[in-house]
Design a protein around this motif. Structure first.
Motif, PDB file in Angstrom:
ATOM      1  N   ASP A   1       0.853  -1.230   0.032  1.00  0.00           N
ATOM      2  CA  ASP A   1      -0.105  -0.146   0.019  1.00  0.00           C
ATOM      3  C   ASP A   1       0.898   1.208  -0.175  1.00  0.00           C
ATOM      4  OD1 ASP A   1      -1.615   1.966   0.643  1.00  0.00           O
ATOM      5  OD2 ASP A   1      -3.080   1.152   1.703  1.00  0.00           O
ATOM      6  N   SER A   2       1.065   1.776  -1.017  1.00  0.00           N
ATOM      7  CA  SER A   2       2.196   3.060  -1.126  1.00  0.00           C
ATOM      8  C   SER A   2       1.424   4.221  -0.545  1.00  0.00           C
ATOM      9  CB  SER A   2       2.226   3.271  -2.867  1.00  0.00           C
ATOM     10  OG  SER A   2       1.031   3.470  -3.430  1.00  0.00           O
ATOM     11  N   VAL A   3       0.008   4.199  -0.208  1.00  0.00           N
ATOM     12  CA  VAL A   3      -0.383   5.379   0.458  1.00  0.00           C
ATOM     13  C   VAL A   3      -0.028   5.149   1.980  1.00  0.00           C
ATOM     14  CG1 VAL A   3      -2.336   6.828   1.111  1.00  0.00           C
ATOM     15  CG2 VAL A   3      -2.043   5.666  -1.039  1.00  0.00           C
ATOM     16  N   GLN A   4      -0.193   4.148   2.339  1.00  0.00           N
ATOM     17  CA  GLN A   4      -0.120   3.964   3.977  1.00  0.00           C
ATOM     18  C   GLN A   4       1.433   3.564   4.171  1.00  0.00           C
ATOM     19  OE1 GLN A   4      -3.000   1.775   6.631  1.00  0.00           O
ATOM     20  NE2 GLN A   4      -4.105   1.499   4.615  1.00  0.00           N
ATOM     21  N   LYS A   5       2.129   3.409   2.950  1.00  0.00           N
ATOM     22  CA  LYS A   5       3.467   2.735   3.092  1.00  0.00           C
ATOM     23  C   LYS A   5       3.701   1.557   3.946  1.00  0.00           C
ATOM     24  CE  LYS A   5       5.960   6.786   1.691  1.00  0.00           C
ATOM     25  NZ  LYS A   5       5.781   6.819   0.501  1.00  0.00           N
ATOM     26  N   LYS A   6       2.760   0.621   3.880  1.00  0.00           N
ATOM     27  CA  LYS A   6       2.830  -0.718   4.621  1.00  0.00           C
ATOM     28  C   LYS A   6       2.689  -1.927   3.659  1.00  0.00           C
ATOM     29  CE  LYS A   6       1.090   1.143   8.794  1.00  0.00           C
ATOM     30  NZ  LYS A   6       1.878   1.233   9.704  1.00  0.00           N
ATOM     31  N   VAL A   7       3.158  -3.180   4.082  1.00  0.00           N
ATOM     32  CA  VAL A   7       2.816  -4.157   3.412  1.00  0.00           C
ATOM     33  C   VAL A   7       1.669  -4.869   3.709  1.00  0.00           C
ATOM     34  CG1 VAL A   7       3.959  -6.690   2.580  1.00  0.00           C
ATOM     35  CG2 VAL A   7       5.500  -4.467   2.901  1.00  0.00           C
ATOM     36  N   LYS A   8       0.835  -5.163   3.037  1.00  0.00           N
ATOM     37  CA  LYS A   8      -0.486  -5.804   3.372  1.00  0.00           C
ATOM     38  C   LYS A   8      -0.498  -7.295   3.060  1.00  0.00           C
ATOM     39  CE  LYS A   8      -4.103  -2.294   2.920  1.00  0.00           C
ATOM     40  NZ  LYS A   8      -5.001  -1.864   1.846  1.00  0.00           N
ATOM     41  N   VAL A   9      -0.805  -8.190   4.272  1.00  0.00           N
ATOM     42  CA  VAL A   9      -1.017  -9.411   3.802  1.00  0.00           C
ATOM     43  C   VAL A   9      -2.395  -9.983   3.928  1.00  0.00           C
ATOM     44  CG1 VAL A   9      -0.114 -11.959   4.074  1.00  0.00           C
ATOM     45  CG2 VAL A   9       1.451  -9.988   4.285  1.00  0.00           C
ATOM     46  N   PHE A  10      -2.992 -10.524   2.914  1.00  0.00           N
ATOM     47  CA  PHE A  10      -4.120 -10.899   3.045  1.00  0.00           C
ATOM     48  C   PHE A  10      -4.564 -12.477   3.018  1.00  0.00           C
ATOM     49  CE2 PHE A  10      -8.427 -11.609   0.747  1.00  0.00           C
ATOM     50  CZ  PHE A  10      -9.469 -11.288   2.046  1.00  0.00           C
ATOM     51  N   ALA A  11      -4.906 -12.985   4.149  1.00  0.00           N
ATOM     52  CA  ALA A  11      -5.220 -14.359   4.276  1.00  0.00           C
ATOM     53  C   ALA A  11      -6.302 -14.878   4.147  1.00  0.00           C
ATOM     54  CB  ALA A  11      -4.550 -14.805   5.663  1.00  0.00           C
ATOM     55  N   THR A  12      -6.731 -16.069   3.243  1.00  0.00           N
ATOM     56  CA  THR A  12      -8.067 -16.380   3.038  1.00  0.00           C
ATOM     57  C   THR A  12      -7.861 -17.877   3.138  1.00  0.00           C
ATOM     58  OG1 THR A  12      -7.562 -16.735   0.772  1.00  0.00           O
ATOM     59  CG2 THR A  12      -9.106 -14.704   1.473  1.00  0.00           C
ATOM     60  N   GLU A  13      -8.976 -18.578   3.688  1.00  0.00           N
ATOM     61  CA  GLU A  13      -8.998 -20.124   3.966  1.00  0.00           C
ATOM     62  C   GLU A  13     -10.251 -20.525   3.221  1.00  0.00           C
ATOM     63  OE1 GLU A  13     -10.733 -21.268   7.957  1.00  0.00           O
ATOM     64  OE2 GLU A  13      -9.834 -19.385   8.388  1.00  0.00           O
ATOM     65  N   LEU A  14      -9.769 -21.906   3.246  1.00  0.00           N
ATOM     66  CA  LEU A  14     -10.876 -22.644   2.151  1.00  0.00           C
ATOM     67  C   LEU A  14     -11.772 -23.396   3.116  1.00  0.00           C
ATOM     68  CD1 LEU A  14     -11.288 -23.670  -0.778  1.00  0.00           C
ATOM     69  CD2 LEU A  14     -10.146 -25.871  -0.063  1.00  0.00           C
ATOM     70  N   THR A  15     -13.044 -22.854   3.192  1.00  0.00           N
ATOM     71  CA  THR A  15     -14.110 -23.548   4.054  1.00  0.00           C
ATOM     72  C   THR A  15     -14.718 -24.939   3.408  1.00  0.00           C
ATOM     73  OG1 THR A  15     -15.820 -22.566   2.494  1.00  0.00           O
ATOM     74  CG2 THR A  15     -15.019 -21.200   4.360  1.00  0.00           C
ATOM     75  N   LYS A  16     -15.520 -25.449   4.254  1.00  0.00           N
ATOM     76  CA  LYS A  16     -15.760 -26.816   3.847  1.00  0.00           C
ATOM     77  C   LYS A  16     -16.865 -26.829   2.610  1.00  0.00           C
ATOM     78  CE  LYS A  16     -15.811 -28.796   8.534  1.00  0.00           C
ATOM     79  NZ  LYS A  16     -16.041 -27.956   9.605  1.00  0.00           N
ATOM     80  N   GLU A  17     -17.261 -25.388   2.476  1.00  0.00           N
ATOM     81  CA  GLU A  17     -18.272 -25.350   1.251  1.00  0.00           C
ATOM     82  C   GLU A  17     -17.235 -25.078   0.009  1.00  0.00           C
ATOM     83  OE1 GLU A  17     -18.964 -23.192   4.209  1.00  0.00           O
ATOM     84  OE2 GLU A  17     -20.107 -25.071   4.814  1.00  0.00           O
TER      85      GLU A  17
END
Lengths: 302, 441, 323
Positions: free
Chosen positions: A153-169
């Motif tokens: 994120d060049s505005v906040q000057k932060k590295v963003k990590v987004f985690a998603t998980e696989l649901t049973k569905e």
């Protein structure tokens, strides 16, 4: 015959080291003991494992079966071909390599999971009785399957990590409470940036990127994020990306300047001049004198 | 005129009768050759097995080869003092000594180059110094200035000798037959013409002037081999003048010893007189005093401050392992000679010769004390190495290789003095009011 | 003349004197070229084999008959140069963009001397020859003793390089001070000039002289060691090229050594393989340089022996050894 001697030898060493280390406790959680490699060991993997072993482990443990481990260390690292080491399950070995216990380093962030298994596959070649348990198939895995995405994120000057998980569905949803670690690639290994962070409700973590960390010529740095999972209950693979967020670094080589210690072609100009001029002046005088003195042969008449 | 002629005949005969191959020469040269062969065998061993046949090791890596090199460079400096400095000032009494001094300069300078080759781990790569020479390295400067100084000294030995060669060439009966062709070539058809004299005098003058900076350079640069490092005992700003003044001490002693032996074995008492010994004695005292002054500076200044590394080094010299040699050298080789030579009784040939031997031996060991103890006490401790790495002691092979240069110097001096007059005939005759080229007219 | 010409390649008996003369000159030329590069060229194949795995980078090339082949990038260069020339030019150029730096944490050193033996094995050194040595130090009578690993400091103002008369020892753009023992004349001025006593000399036949005699000289490893020349720590320049930590660094069981690139501001511990920021490591631990007052600008930093991991034990093998 040789094998029997070896066994006897291993027993004695093992017994002796057991005596010495009886006070030391290094408990492996029960749920980790049964962990098995996700693939069958093969000579190829054992070869790979040997390479990693010689680079990372040999300085303390020595080569297995050679009894050349470092005796001064406490607790003693021991020879990994010994029964004491070999009677452990794959899961126990994996846990110990992963977590470490001083003075043994933790290899969680240094070796990938596969690499750790390769090392175990190599170690098992020293145990003729070893039979590999059936590899853990994908279906058997009961933990979470997590996928990471990294952005800057060049505005906040932060590295963003987004985690998603696989649901049973079989759908991907934001994954909360996942420990994430961020690394930057350096020449001899990956350097951790800050402390591990845990994802919030949106499955997001933000890492500060140090403003003074050198990148390459364009300031590019290669970042690696991965899940911080000591329990082994999360399946995920690390994500790598390159961003131009480091300090552009293009320092000249250390031999650019003319100095006393430079090579001949980079000698300080004044030394070259002083030396050359003195030599030329003195020697041209000498040569002219020699010539004129030889010339007196023809001047012998008044 | 007639009187002049007989005087000149006698003078020529006196100063040239030693130019011949006699039994003594053969025995002496035979002895030197045998001794040299033994030393060359030792050098052969070193070539085959490596520098490790010497006592030098990783900490004391420069041993007596290098201190010997410093000594040789030092001894060669006297040519500059006598023929250039005193000559240019116009000092008259040096006439019979100039050629002796130049002969010593040539011999020591020529052999100094060989001494340094014996200290090389890879002598077959000597040419690399010229091919890949780094202009920043004092070694390149040293090679350059020693070569230059050698050539200058040979010229300054030869140019004043042209007239003598021409005189003797005309009196061919004084020369052995095999030497005559050489004299014919070397005389350069000299006939004392004003034009020839003008060229020769101008050349000698110019060479004498260049010789002064060249000579100062060779020993200053040699001192920089040490002073350019940061090590205690070497890290000194006065190393240049300290070495130069020490060089004159050694050189004066060498000249006095040579004077004594030439005088007695070539029967030159009428030409090298007690007066010359007296004067040289005074020069030696002066040089010793200057050197003593530099010694006081060199040791007292760090001894007052006692910086950590310096303190260790000085302790070793003043009262430690090297103390005996240090005090023998300083007192016996410097202070005592000064005291003795103040009295005119000691400035006679024999006592002077003996004192000079003490001085020159002291000068040799002085170089040892400059080169070796510093390396026995590096900044960081010497650990985990065999005992022979910690304390330096020269081996037999090393000593033989160190003796070889002395044999060579003696051979060169002997040969030069057997081929050419030791004392300038032309100059001596002129000083005695004889025109050497017109005496028979 | 005739005698020489019979040794000429493809010698034809029918040739006249002129051509036999040419043959002679050709022979002479061959001898000359051979002296410089011949032996090395013979072993260039050997080098290809040795270096194949090392580079790890490969390139896809189109061959003359139209096939695509994968070739090791090192081998491409190697084809145009003989083995020795390649190693020599590599050795002079260094690794672009790097400034190697070492950090030695004295609080971790317990004198295991694994660094010493790994180094001696790698560089074919005798037991008394040290590129890396551990010294037992005591700065003053009242301060505590400690063990200090000491190697070449790879100074940025190297006094040893300044005095070399033939460019045999030199500093590379990446900071490593190396010695070219194809060039060294054995004058040992560099040993005299080094305040750290980092340099050693091959006084007698080197350890593996017989075993190594067919090896092509690798200036980045200084193997084979050569009689009558200098040797010293090379920061394992050959390992750096392969992206591996130096021999001593990775051999240490106690986490004493860090090694890395100053330009990246990162050093990697040889034992834990943990990579940390160089500037922070030095700042937090009071990093210093050995005898910095001499102005040598070392590339090795020390962390003081405080909060020690191990109690000090006198080195048992530190008595003078008998050879």
């Amino acid at each position: 015959m040789r094998f029997r001697n070896l066994l006897l030898f291993i027993f004695i060493i093992c017994w002796a080291s057991l005596m010495r280390t009886s006070a030391q406790q290094w408990v492996v959680p029960d749920d980790q003991k049964g962990k098995v490699a996700p693939f069958m060991f093969s000579p190829d993997l054992q070869k790979q494992g040997e390479g990693i072993y010689t680079k990372n482990c040999v300085s303390c443990h020595g080569m297995p079966g050679k009894d050349n481990w470092v005796k001064q260390l406490s607790p003693p690292p021991g020879d990994l071909a010994m029964v004491k080491a070999q009677k452990q399950s794959d899961g126990e070995l994996f846990y110990r390599i992963t977590t470490g216990k001083a003075p043994m380093p933790e290899f969680r962030n240094i070796l990938s999971e596969d690499e750790r298994w390769w090392v175990i596959s190599f170690l098992r070649t020293f145990n003729p009785k070893y039979v590999q348990p059936n590899p853990a198939g994908k279906g058997v895995f009961t933990g979470k399957v997590v996928k990471l995405q990294m952005t800057y994120d060049s505005v906040q000057k932060k590295v963003k990590v987004f985690a998603t998980e696989l649901t049973k569905e079989r759908t991907m949803v934001a994954s909360e409470g996942i420990g994430i670690m961020l690394f930057v690639k350096r020449y001899f290994g990956n350097m951790q940036l800050g402390d591990p962070k845990t994802t919030g409700k949106q499955g997001l973590v933000l890492f500060d990127f140090p403003t003074d960390l050198p990148g390459d010529k364009e300031g590019k740095v290669e970042l690696i994020c991965r899940v911080n999972d000591a329990s082994g209950s999360i399946s995920s693979s690390p994500v790598t990306s390159t961003y131009a967020i480091g300090v552009p670094t293009n320092k000249p080589g250390l031999t650019e300047t003319r100095a006393w210690w430079s090579t001949r072609d980079k000698a300080p100009v004044w030394i070259i001049l002083a030396y050359t001029i003195s030599v030329i002046v003195v020697w041209s005088i000498i040569i002219s004198i020699v010539i004129s003195v030889i010339g007196i042969r023809k001047l012998n008449r008044t | 005129m007639d009187n002049n002629k007989t005087t000149f005949e006698k003078l020529t005969l006196d100063l040239s009768h030693h130019i011949r191959i006699n039994k003594g020469f053969l025995v002496w040269m035979g002895f030197l050759t045998v001794a040299l062969c033994v030393c060359l065998y030792a050098y052969g061993l070193q070539l085959k097995q490596g520098l490790g046949v010497a006592g030098i090791r990783d900490y004391v890596s420069w041993g007596i080869y290098l201190s010997n090199f410093v000594f040789f460079v030092a001894s060669s400096l006297i040519g500059m003092l006598i023929s250039a400095v005193l000559g240019l000032i116009g000092v008259k009494w040096i006439t019979p000594l100039v050629r002796i001094a130049e002969t010593i300069a040539v011999a020591f300078a020529a052999v100094a180059g060989l001494v340094i080759i014996s200290d090389m781990g890879r002598p077959e790569r000597l040419a690399y110094v010229f091919i890949y020479g780094r202009v920043q390295s004092p070694i390149l400067w040293d090679v350059t200035v020693v070569t230059t100084y050698l050539v200058l000294s040979i010229l300054l030995l030869f140019l004043p000798m042209i007239a003598d060669i021409a005189i003797l060439r005309k009196k061919a009966q004084l020369l052995p037959a095999w030497l005559r062709p050489i004299y014919n070539v070397l005389s350069l058809n000299y006939a004392d013409t004003p034009e020839q004299n003008r060229i020769i005098h101008r050349s000698i003058r110019t060479l004498s002037i260049i010789l002064i900076p060249a000579a100062l350079s060779i020993h200053t640069v040699t001192s920089w081999l040490f002073a350019f490092t940061t090590r205690p005992g070497w890290d000194s700003t006065i190393f240049g003048p300290y070495f130069v003044s020490g060089a004159f001490v050694a050189g004066c002693a060498a000249v006095i010893i040579a004077m004594y032996f030439f005088r007695s074995s070539y029967k030159l008492q009428d030409y090298i007189q007690d007066l010359h010994f007296d004067r040289m004695g005074k020069v030696l005292v002066l040089m010793c005093l200057i050197y003593l002054y530099f010694n006081i500076n060199e040791y007292l200044v760090p001894a007052f401050k006692l910086k950590k590394a310096d303190a260790l080094h000085l302790h070793e010299l003043f009262s430690g392992g090297e103390a005996l040699m240090f005090w023998l050298v300083q007192l016996g080789g410097l202070v005592l000679p000064i005291i003795l030579l103040i009295f005119s009784w000691f400035r006679r040939p024999l006592p002077m010769m003996l004192i000079s031997i003490a001085v020159i031996v002291g000068a040799w060991f002085k170089r040892y004390l400059i080169v070796i103890p510093t390396q026995e006490h590096p900044f960081l401790p010497i650990q985990h190495v065999p005992a022979n790495f910690m304390v330096y002691s020269p081996t037999l092979v090393e000593s033989l290789i160190t003796i070889a240069p002395f044999i060579l110097v003696l051979m060169i001096i002997t040969i030069i003095s057997k081929f050419f007059p030791v004392i300038p005939i032309y100059e001596t005759a002129k000083e005695r009011g004889i025109e050497p080229f017109n005496s028979d007219k | 003349m005739e005698d020489h010409s019979t040794h000429g390649p493809n010698h034809d008996d029918g040739k006249d004197k002129g051509s036999s003369r040419r043959d002679f000159l050709k022979n002479l030329g061959l001898v000359g070229v051979g002296a410089a590069t011949g032996a090395a060229a013979l072993y260039s194949g050997h080098i290809f084999e040795a270096k194949k795995e090392a580079s790890g980078q490969s390139k896809i090339l189109l061959t003359q008959d139209g096939k695509l082949v994968e070739v090791d990038s090192l081998e491409i260069k190697a084809r145009s140069k003989s083995g020795l020339d390649l190693l020599q030019s590599h050795g002079r150029e260094g690794i672009p963009g790097k400034r190697w730096v070492m950090v030695i944490d004295l609080s971790h050193c317990r004198n295991a001397r694994q660094c010493v033996s790994a180094c001696q094995d790698a560089h074919h050194l005798k037991p008394e020859q040290y590129h890396m040595n551990t010294l037992q130090m005591k700065d003053s009578p009242d301060t505590a003793p400690y063990h200090m690993p000491k190697n070449c400091q790879h100074c940025d103002n190297p006094p040893c390089v300044a005095v070399c008369p033939v460019d045999a020892t030199y500093k590379r753009p990446d900071g490593i001070v190396l010695i070219d023992n194809e060039r060294c004349i054995g004058c040992r001025f560099c040993m005299a000039a080094c305040p750290y006593s980092a340099r050693i000399f091959n006084w007698l036949t080197p350890k593996d002289a017989e075993k190594d005699k067919d090896l092509v000289y690798n200036v980045e490893l200084n193997v084979p060691q050569k009689l009558g020349t200098i040797s010293k720590c090379l920061f394992s320049a050959d390992r750096c090229r392969e992206g591996k930590l130096p021999y001593c660094v990775s051999a240490c069981p106690n986490g004493v050594y860090y090694f890395g690139d100053e330009n990246e501001d990162a050093v990697t511990n040889g034992t834990t393989k943990e990579t940390v920021r160089l500037s922070k490591l030095l700042r937090d631990n009071g990093g210093y340089q050995l005898m910095a007052e001499l102005g040598t600008k070392p590339r090795v930093y020390y962390l003081p022996p405080k909060n020690r991991l191990f109690p000090f034990e006198e080195a048992k093998d530190n008595q003078p050894e008998k050879v």
